[in-house]
Design an enzyme around this catalytic site. Structure first.
Site, short mmCIF file in Angstrom:
data_model
loop_
_atom_site.label_atom_id
_atom_site.label_comp_id
_atom_site.label_asym_id
_atom_site.label_seq_id
_atom_site.Cartn_x
_atom_site.Cartn_y
_atom_site.Cartn_z
N GLY A 11 0.82 -1.22 0.00
CA GLY A 11 0.00 0.00 0.00
C GLY A 11 0.85 1.26 0.00
N LYS A 35 -2.88 -7.96 0.98
CA LYS A 35 -4.16 -8.66 0.83
C LYS A 35 -3.92 -10.05 0.23
CE LYS A 35 -8.69 -7.49 -0.94
NZ LYS A 35 -9.41 -6.55 -1.77
N ASN A 103 -2.10 9.24 13.68
CA ASN A 103 -1.15 9.93 12.80
C ASN A 103 0.26 9.76 13.36
OD1 ASN A 103 0.23 11.79 11.07
ND2 ASN A 103 -1.77 12.68 10.62
N HIS A 131 -8.09 15.45 2.32
CA HIS A 131 -7.33 14.26 1.95
C HIS A 131 -7.50 13.92 0.47
CE1 HIS A 131 -6.91 13.51 6.28
NE2 HIS A 131 -5.96 12.66 5.97
N LYS A 135 -9.15 7.84 -0.01
CA LYS A 135 -9.29 7.53 1.42
C LYS A 135 -10.65 6.90 1.71
CE LYS A 135 -8.62 9.54 5.97
NZ LYS A 135 -7.97 8.30 6.41
N GLY A 141 -8.93 9.71 10.85
CA GLY A 141 -8.62 9.34 12.23
C GLY A 141 -7.99 10.50 12.98
N1 LIG Z 1 -1.62 6.65 11.30
C1 LIG Z 1 -1.03 7.27 10.27
O1 LIG Z 1 -0.04 8.01 10.43
C2 LIG Z 1 -1.55 7.05 8.90
C3 LIG Z 1 -2.63 6.23 8.71
N2 LIG Z 1 -3.07 5.95 7.47
C4 LIG Z 1 -4.13 4.96 7.40
O2 LIG Z 1 -3.56 3.71 7.01
C5 LIG Z 1 -4.50 2.96 6.25
C6 LIG Z 1 -3.86 2.61 4.91
O3 LIG Z 1 -3.61 3.78 4.17
P1 LIG Z 1 -2.93 3.70 2.71
O4 LIG Z 1 -1.57 3.11 2.81
O5 LIG Z 1 -3.08 5.05 2.13
O6 LIG Z 1 -3.90 2.67 1.99
P2 LIG Z 1 -3.61 1.72 0.74
O7 LIG Z 1 -4.95 1.30 0.22
O8 LIG Z 1 -2.65 2.35 -0.19
O9 LIG Z 1 -2.87 0.46 1.40
C7 LIG Z 1 -3.49 -0.54 2.11
C8 LIG Z 1 -2.92 -1.86 1.66
O10 LIG Z 1 -3.40 -2.89 2.51
C9 LIG Z 1 -3.81 -3.97 1.67
N3 LIG Z 1 -4.72 -4.85 2.40
C10 LIG Z 1 -6.08 -4.87 2.38
N4 LIG Z 1 -6.53 -5.86 3.20
C11 LIG Z 1 -5.43 -6.46 3.72
C12 LIG Z 1 -5.23 -7.53 4.63
N5 LIG Z 1 -6.27 -8.21 5.16
N6 LIG Z 1 -3.95 -7.88 4.96
C13 LIG Z 1 -2.90 -7.23 4.45
N7 LIG Z 1 -3.02 -6.20 3.57
C14 LIG Z 1 -4.28 -5.81 3.22
C15 LIG Z 1 -4.42 -3.27 0.47
O11 LIG Z 1 -4.57 -4.15 -0.62
P3 LIG Z 1 -5.71 -3.78 -1.75
O12 LIG Z 1 -5.34 -2.43 -2.27
O13 LIG Z 1 -5.56 -4.87 -2.75
O14 LIG Z 1 -7.01 -3.79 -1.03
C16 LIG Z 1 -3.34 -2.21 0.23
O15 LIG Z 1 -2.24 -2.72 -0.49
C17 LIG Z 1 -5.74 3.85 6.16
O16 LIG Z 1 -6.63 3.50 7.21
C18 LIG Z 1 -5.20 5.25 6.39
O17 LIG Z 1 -6.15 6.13 6.90
C19 LIG Z 1 -2.50 6.48 6.37
C20 LIG Z 1 -1.47 7.34 6.48
C21 LIG Z 1 -0.88 7.68 7.75
O1 LIG Z 2 -5.63 7.93 4.70
C1 LIG Z 2 -4.68 8.74 4.81
O2 LIG Z 2 -4.03 9.13 3.84
C2 LIG Z 2 -4.33 9.22 6.15
N1 LIG Z 2 -4.93 8.70 7.18
C3 LIG Z 2 -4.73 9.06 8.54
C4 LIG Z 2 -6.00 9.65 9.11
O3 LIG Z 2 -7.09 9.18 8.77
O4 LIG Z 2 -5.91 10.56 9.92
C5 LIG Z 2 -3.50 9.90 8.75
C6 LIG Z 2 -3.25 10.89 7.66
O5 LIG Z 2 -4.24 11.87 7.74
C7 LIG Z 2 -3.25 10.22 6.29
#
Ligand SMILES: NC(=O)C1=CN([C@@H]2O[C@H](COP(=O)(O)OP(=O)(O)OC[C@H]3O[C@@H](n4cnc5c(N)ncnc54)[C@H](OP(=O)(O)O)[C@@H]3O)[C@@H](O)[C@H]2O)C=CC1
Ligand SMILES: O=C(O)C1=N[C@H](C(=O)O)C[C@H](O)C1
Length: 245
Positions: A11, A35, A103, A131, A135, A141
């Site tokens: 991802g 996934k 975050n 965003h 998303k 979050g």
């Molecule tokens: N806390 C923080 O600082 C941040 C949090 N986030 C959060 O992180 C999450 C992911 O964001 P992002 O990277 O942009 O999303 P992406 O969709 O780019 O990445 C998620 C990945 O997880 C895969 N996936 C889905 N189901 C599974 C599973 N059961 N096991 C393993 N892998 C799986 C997806 O595959 P497929 O695409 O094939 O479904 C994809 O490759 C979101 O909830 C986002 O809000 C994001 C940025 C920062």
């Molecule tokens: O989905 C995102 O991209 C992000 N998700 C997190 C959130 O929901 O707060 C962190 C950041 O905003 C990026």
């Protein structure tokens, strides 16, 4: 060496995390799963980083906690009910800890902290998060957590409801209500992750703004969590305690 597994490894954020773990001299990437990969591939990891999807993260956490793998979770979608469920799992496996942070960007954590500190000085607070359109969850979050922190600070200061004379509304025009704080979500091509906390009082507005310019911004906070989670008992929510805030 800490043995690290990553879920969501292909991802947007997972890819950056895998690169950062591989570049760190004290960490070893032992599993990079996405996934359709069997979660049993995490056997042998001491810490698992989860950046997957709100629909699947709870199943991942239940498995990791039951197998003694400490989760560091960036995936969003956690409300109080989900956090309580995780606490219940951790209580059954007291040797396992879990860090969930909405975050991992250090500047984003500071933005939340500053908003919490400022909240008691203002009559009105609203949050606008912006965003990329891929998303899954709204509000973000980060925005949800910021609103909770602001609501807590206002309650502690004895502040009541904010002024708002709206009596006619197209549904959603005033955003979501998170503990009495209005949160507005924008989804727009070209954006990554951004947030403004607007605080209004007597003839003055304070705006606290945070911009994520690259997803690599999340990795220092994730690596900090990976290095520290084994010594943080039970559930830790947010990166604030690791930054001495
Ligand atoms: N806390 C923080 O600082 C941040 C949090 N986030 C959060 O992180 C999450 C992911 O964001 P992002 O990277 O942009 O999303 P992406 O969709 O780019 O990445 C998620 C990945 O997880 C895969 N996936 C889905 N189901 C599974 C599973 N059961 N096991 C393993 N892998 C799986 C997806 O595959 P497929 O695409 O094939 O479904 C994809 O490759 C979101 O909830 C986002 O809000 C994001 C940025 C920062
Ligand atoms: O989905 C995102 O991209 C992000 N998700 C997190 C959130 O929901 O707060 C962190 C950041 O905003 C990026």
């Amino acid at each position: 060496m800490i043995k690290v597994g990553v879920l969501g490894a292909r991802g947007r954020v997972g890819l950056e995390v895998c690169n950062a773990v591989e570049a760190a001299p004290d960490l070893e990437l032992v599993a990079a799963l996405d996934k359709d990969d069997a979660i049993e591939g995490l056997q042998g990891a001491e810490v698992v980083v989860d950046f997957t999807h709100p629909d699947v993260v709870m199943g991942n956490l239940e498995w990791a906690i039951a197998h003694g793998v400490h989760p560091v979770v960036g995936t969003t979608g956690f409300d109080t009910g989900r956090l309580e469920t995780v606490r219940g799992w951790l209580a059954k496996f007291p040797g396992t800890n879990c860090l969930i942070a909405p975050n991992f960007g250090i500047a984003a954590v500071l933005m939340m902290h500053f908003a919490q500190q400022a909240a008691k000085h203002f009559e009105s607070v609203e949050i606008v998060e912006l965003h990329h359109p891929n998303k899954a969850d709204a509000p973000s979050g980060t925005a949800r957590r910021t609103a909770e922190l602001v609501a807590e600070a206002r309650a502690k200061a004895g502040l009541g409801a904010m002024p708002d004379a709206t009596s006619t509304e197209i549904g959603g025009a005033r955003g979501a209500d998170v503990g009495g704080v209005r949160v507005h979500a924008v989804r727009l091509s070209g954006l990554i992750a951004h947030q403004e906390v607007l605080l209004g009082g007597d003839g003055e507005i304070l705006t606290i703004r945070h911009d994520t310019m690259s997803r690599a911004a999340f990795t220092p906070g994730v690596l900090l969590g990976v290095r520290r989670v084994r010594e943080l008992p039970g559930l830790t929510v947010g990166l604030q305690p690791l930054l001495d805030l």
